[in-house]
Scaffold this active site. Sequence first.
Site, PDB file in Angstrom:
ATOM      1  N   ASP A 112     -21.370   5.996  -9.726  1.00 54.84           N
ATOM      2  CA  ASP A 112     -20.452   5.696  -8.620  1.00 54.84           C
ATOM      3  C   ASP A 112     -19.472   6.837  -8.367  1.00 54.84           C
ATOM      4  OD1 ASP A 112     -21.251   3.605 -10.427  1.00 54.84           O
ATOM      5  OD2 ASP A 112     -20.071   2.147  -9.309  1.00 54.84           O
ATOM      6  N   ASP A 128     -11.214   5.760  -9.270  1.00 57.85           N
ATOM      7  CA  ASP A 128     -11.362   5.030  -8.012  1.00 57.85           C
ATOM      8  C   ASP A 128     -10.337   5.415  -6.962  1.00 57.85           C
ATOM      9  OD1 ASP A 128     -13.591   3.489  -8.773  1.00 57.85           O
ATOM     10  OD2 ASP A 128     -12.301   2.150  -9.920  1.00 57.85           O
TER      11      ASP A 128
END
Length: 368
Positions: free
Chosen positions: A143, A86
């Site tokens: 993602d 992330d």
Amino acid sequence: MRYASVQYSILYNEFVDSQGTFYPSYGNPLDQDWKSTTATSGWTQGFFPGVLWNIVEHNATRQLLQHAVDVTMPTAPFANVTGTHDVGFVIMSGFGNAYRLLKRQEYLDVIITAARSLATRYSPIVRCTRSWNSAQGFLVIIDNIMNLELLFEASNQTKDQSLYNIAWQHANRTMYEHFRDDNSTYHVVEYNETDGSVIRKYTAQGYADWSTWSRGQSWAVHGFTIAYRYTKYQPFLDKAISAANYVLTHLPNSTDVIPYWDYDAIHNSTLTYQPRDTSAAAIFASALVELSEYAPTSDMKNKFLENAKAIVNELSSATYMIYGNKEYKLYALLANGTQGPYPKNPYDVSLAYGDYYLTQAVVRLAKL
């Protein structure tokens, strides 16, 4: 965007009052307080500065620019984090936009550091960067295609071919493993990190392993559009277009363009209520605007743009905006976001990334 400026100026004041520790993540519109993270925890803290940079890009003032800088700078230490994929979301939403708009070397330095942190998660055997840490297998989520922008941009700026190669390999493997024949996506692919083979494909946030989680599909469209932007590799564009067309044929109908949280749950779940996911709609709309730039025909370009505008118009209506319900108290833009899986995790909430990608889509449309 005027409404965004008002709402996020209030959030900026809350950031100041918290002495720089308040980064909104998600919130119940009926409450006044967001659930928040700090500048260096979680994965959503980049979207707060990202919204502010979108506001600056739309209508810059000295005050708004200072707000964006103030909220971005505390996230810089996250560039050194190697324990999560992330880092791409966090750094590119803040520092990525800051560098694109201001071209300051200090911002680029953070991007390069973050890219090298993300690169440590790459496996040449699997040919992907690891998403979630697990002792049981090498996990990659759809993602993660979004985080490749960090690697591509750093490679562009430094001419470090290794960063480009990592991003290209991850996108290429994802193109083959995360998509079904109808161009819908699996959320998670678990690989054997010893030989790179696929162990299983499943979901963690969607309705079922065989279903299509709507936000994951939006990540796929957006991520492959970005991959094509940097590589001009035709199969990446073809995959972005195919994934986008899947969404366009699975929206509720031509006048109801906000997806349910999972494209299959609405037809298969025994639960009578199925929530929407405005974040999936916002991500998709923003992706469509850029994808329209690369469309091979004028008809396709117009189709993507018209659908992007329709989605943004619907998201901006009283149906989904915070201002549309007099009982809503949260300082946010969008309601009706769903984290997934429903009903286990929060639904009908405001999500920081929903606000970010909506404002990004509006800024992109305004440039046309």
